[in-house]
Design a protein around this motif. Sequence first.
Motif, PDB file in Angstrom:
ATOM      1  N   THR A  15      10.622   2.599   7.812  1.00 40.28           N
ATOM      2  CA  THR A  15      10.298   2.064   9.135  1.00 40.28           C
ATOM      3  C   THR A  15       9.827   0.619   9.036  1.00 40.28           C
ATOM      4  O   THR A  15      10.244  -0.239   9.821  1.00 40.28           O
ATOM      5  CB  THR A  15       9.210   2.923   9.793  1.00 40.28           C
ATOM      6  OG1 THR A  15       9.689   4.263   9.922  1.00 40.28           O
ATOM      7  CG2 THR A  15       8.854   2.386  11.173  1.00 40.28           C
ATOM      8  N   GLN A  16       8.963   0.338   8.082  1.00 40.20           N
ATOM      9  CA  GLN A  16       8.460  -1.031   7.937  1.00 40.20           C
ATOM     10  C   GLN A  16       9.578  -2.000   7.571  1.00 40.20           C
ATOM     11  O   GLN A  16       9.632  -3.122   8.085  1.00 40.20           O
ATOM     12  CB  GLN A  16       7.357  -1.064   6.880  1.00 40.20           C
ATOM     13  CG  GLN A  16       6.069  -0.401   7.327  1.00 40.20           C
ATOM     14  CD  GLN A  16       5.016  -0.402   6.235  1.00 40.20           C
ATOM     15  OE1 GLN A  16       5.325  -0.400   5.047  1.00 40.20           O
ATOM     16  NE2 GLN A  16       3.746  -0.389   6.632  1.00 40.20           N
TER      17      GLN A  16
ATOM     18  N   ASN B 262      -2.173   5.439   6.449  1.00 41.46           N
ATOM     19  CA  ASN B 262      -2.341   6.669   5.669  1.00 41.46           C
ATOM     20  C   ASN B 262      -2.942   6.421   4.289  1.00 41.46           C
ATOM     21  O   ASN B 262      -3.656   7.275   3.767  1.00 41.46           O
ATOM     22  CB  ASN B 262      -0.992   7.387   5.538  1.00 41.46           C
ATOM     23  CG  ASN B 262      -0.561   8.028   6.844  1.00 41.46           C
ATOM     24  OD1 ASN B 262      -1.380   8.267   7.722  1.00 41.46           O
ATOM     25  ND2 ASN B 262       0.719   8.292   6.984  1.00 41.46           N
ATOM     26  N   PHE B 263      -2.641   5.275   3.692  1.00 40.39           N
ATOM     27  CA  PHE B 263      -3.213   4.974   2.377  1.00 40.39           C
ATOM     28  C   PHE B 263      -4.740   4.990   2.441  1.00 40.39           C
ATOM     29  O   PHE B 263      -5.407   5.576   1.579  1.00 40.39           O
ATOM     30  CB  PHE B 263      -2.718   3.608   1.898  1.00 40.39           C
ATOM     31  CG  PHE B 263      -3.355   3.147   0.619  1.00 40.39           C
ATOM     32  CD1 PHE B 263      -2.946   3.653  -0.603  1.00 40.39           C
ATOM     33  CD2 PHE B 263      -4.376   2.198   0.635  1.00 40.39           C
ATOM     34  CE1 PHE B 263      -3.543   3.238  -1.792  1.00 40.39           C
ATOM     35  CE2 PHE B 263      -4.973   1.773  -0.541  1.00 40.39           C
ATOM     36  CZ  PHE B 263      -4.560   2.290  -1.756  1.00 40.39           C
TER      37      PHE B 263
ATOM     38  N   LEU C 288       3.838  14.670   1.699  1.00 37.52           N
ATOM     39  CA  LEU C 288       3.215  13.360   1.861  1.00 37.52           C
ATOM     40  C   LEU C 288       4.062  12.257   1.236  1.00 37.52           C
ATOM     41  O   LEU C 288       4.112  11.134   1.758  1.00 37.52           O
ATOM     42  CB  LEU C 288       1.815  13.363   1.239  1.00 37.52           C
ATOM     43  CG  LEU C 288       0.780  14.263   1.928  1.00 37.52           C
ATOM     44  CD1 LEU C 288      -0.534  14.249   1.146  1.00 37.52           C
ATOM     45  CD2 LEU C 288       0.551  13.827   3.365  1.00 37.52           C
ATOM     46  N   LEU C 289       4.752  12.570   0.147  1.00 39.97           N
ATOM     47  CA  LEU C 289       5.654  11.591  -0.467  1.00 39.97           C
ATOM     48  C   LEU C 289       6.826  11.282   0.457  1.00 39.97           C
ATOM     49  O   LEU C 289       7.215  10.117   0.620  1.00 39.97           O
ATOM     50  CB  LEU C 289       6.151  12.135  -1.811  1.00 39.97           C
ATOM     51  CG  LEU C 289       7.082  11.229  -2.621  1.00 39.97           C
ATOM     52  CD1 LEU C 289       6.400   9.912  -2.954  1.00 39.97           C
ATOM     53  CD2 LEU C 289       7.523  11.949  -3.900  1.00 39.97           C
ATOM     54  N   ALA C 290       7.395  12.309   1.088  1.00 38.43           N
ATOM     55  CA  ALA C 290       8.476  12.081   2.050  1.00 38.43           C
ATOM     56  C   ALA C 290       7.985  11.303   3.264  1.00 38.43           C
ATOM     57  O   ALA C 290       8.694  10.439   3.795  1.00 38.43           O
ATOM     58  CB  ALA C 290       9.074  13.422   2.487  1.00 38.43           C
TER      59      ALA C 290
ATOM     60  N   ALA D 248       0.830  -1.210   0.000  1.00 38.70           N
ATOM     61  CA  ALA D 248       0.000   0.000   0.000  1.00 38.70           C
ATOM     62  C   ALA D 248       0.860   1.254   0.000  1.00 38.70           C
ATOM     63  O   ALA D 248       0.573   2.231  -0.707  1.00 38.70           O
ATOM     64  CB  ALA D 248      -0.934  -0.012   1.211  1.00 38.70           C
ATOM     65  N   ASN D 249       1.939   1.251   0.782  1.00 38.75           N
ATOM     66  CA  ASN D 249       2.823   2.415   0.820  1.00 38.75           C
ATOM     67  C   ASN D 249       3.573   2.598  -0.494  1.00 38.75           C
ATOM     68  O   ASN D 249       3.810   3.737  -0.933  1.00 38.75           O
ATOM     69  CB  ASN D 249       3.810   2.283   1.977  1.00 38.75           C
ATOM     70  CG  ASN D 249       3.202   2.685   3.304  1.00 38.75           C
ATOM     71  OD1 ASN D 249       2.286   3.500   3.361  1.00 38.75           O
ATOM     72  ND2 ASN D 249       3.703   2.112   4.388  1.00 38.75           N
ATOM     73  N   LEU D 250       3.984   1.500  -1.126  1.00 38.41           N
ATOM     74  CA  LEU D 250       4.649   1.612  -2.425  1.00 38.41           C
ATOM     75  C   LEU D 250       3.700   2.191  -3.470  1.00 38.41           C
ATOM     76  O   LEU D 250       4.088   3.057  -4.273  1.00 38.41           O
ATOM     77  CB  LEU D 250       5.163   0.242  -2.867  1.00 38.41           C
ATOM     78  CG  LEU D 250       6.309  -0.342  -2.033  1.00 38.41           C
ATOM     79  CD1 LEU D 250       6.628  -1.767  -2.474  1.00 38.41           C
ATOM     80  CD2 LEU D 250       7.565   0.532  -2.132  1.00 38.41           C
TER      81      LEU D 250
END
Length: 351
Positions: free
Chosen positions: A95-96, A299-300, A85-87, A62-64
């Motif tokens: 972190t993950q 956040n996604f 938001l990209l940063a 999801a983050n990717l």
Amino acid sequence: MGLEEPETAGQPRATLLPTPNGSGPGQEWEGHWPEIPEKSPCVVGVIPVIYYSVLLSLGLPANLLTSVALARLAAKTRKPSYYYLLALTGSDITTQVVIVLVGFLLQGALLARQVPQAVVRVANVLEFAANHASVWVTVLLTVDRYNALCHPLRHRATSSPGRTRRAIAAVLSAALLTGIPFYWWLDVWRDTGPPGTLDEVLKWAHCLIVFFIPCSVFLVSNSAIVLQLRKRGRSGLQPWVGKSTAILLGVTLLFALLWAPRIFVMLYHLYVAPVHRDWRVHLALDVANMVAMLNTAVNFGLYCFVSKTFRATVQQVIHDAHLPCTLGSQPEGMVGEPVLRPPELPKGAGL
């Protein structure tokens, strides 16, 4: 970050990058905390392994996907909020990978053995740097939204992609520098006595950098934003709650709610009861760590819920990724029918 599981009888260790307690319990500390004959048991069992596996398998893709969508929006609109938001998403990915994948699942649950001490401590620096970057990029986003709503003329005069990238670079560099002292972060799971001076300094530095100071900025800035919007309403002007402002309020609120349990339990451990000897504190810190790590994956869903523009961009990213696979699966010589691409987003489109 100390997402460790202590060693229990008949079970392998499942620790997330444990650091040796360099201060060590001295004889002068004996009797200050109530002694319990045995170590506190790991009452959650394999639940953290399952939880972090699910968190990683859902949160990392999801983050990717979020990072690709935000990169497209930043390139099209050149709005500072997209860069921030990209940063933020990049910090969550780091972190993950560092804490959940490398630390907990690979080193702890899979290998079930210690790694060289130097590697453990360097990983501590990366863990704390990633968390500092995540929260302080959110601070930048908060300040940007405050200036845009409360000082619009100054914001338009000073805001530019170049300034935004320089601000992000400065925060990321500062995050790495502030992570260096946590090379000496001590292992709370093996503290058999009250923390020494170094323990207290590092724990309070962590609480201040990652929670108390940022949350103070969030509270003051968000309060000013809400008051400004209410003032517009009372003056007869149509209140404008933009998508960027709604996302800002959601991101900061989720951060405060998800990180508060970890900070509370850490301070409770620091002054009241040890994790090493009290299974209730052990359980509370296990749960608090799991809740805090959830902040890297939510956040996604927030962006999709708030922003139609973001949802459309995500759909376009998925469509573009699926299209080459579809064309590649057609028999040789067949010509695919032309595909209608979604219309390009207008240059000024916002979240």
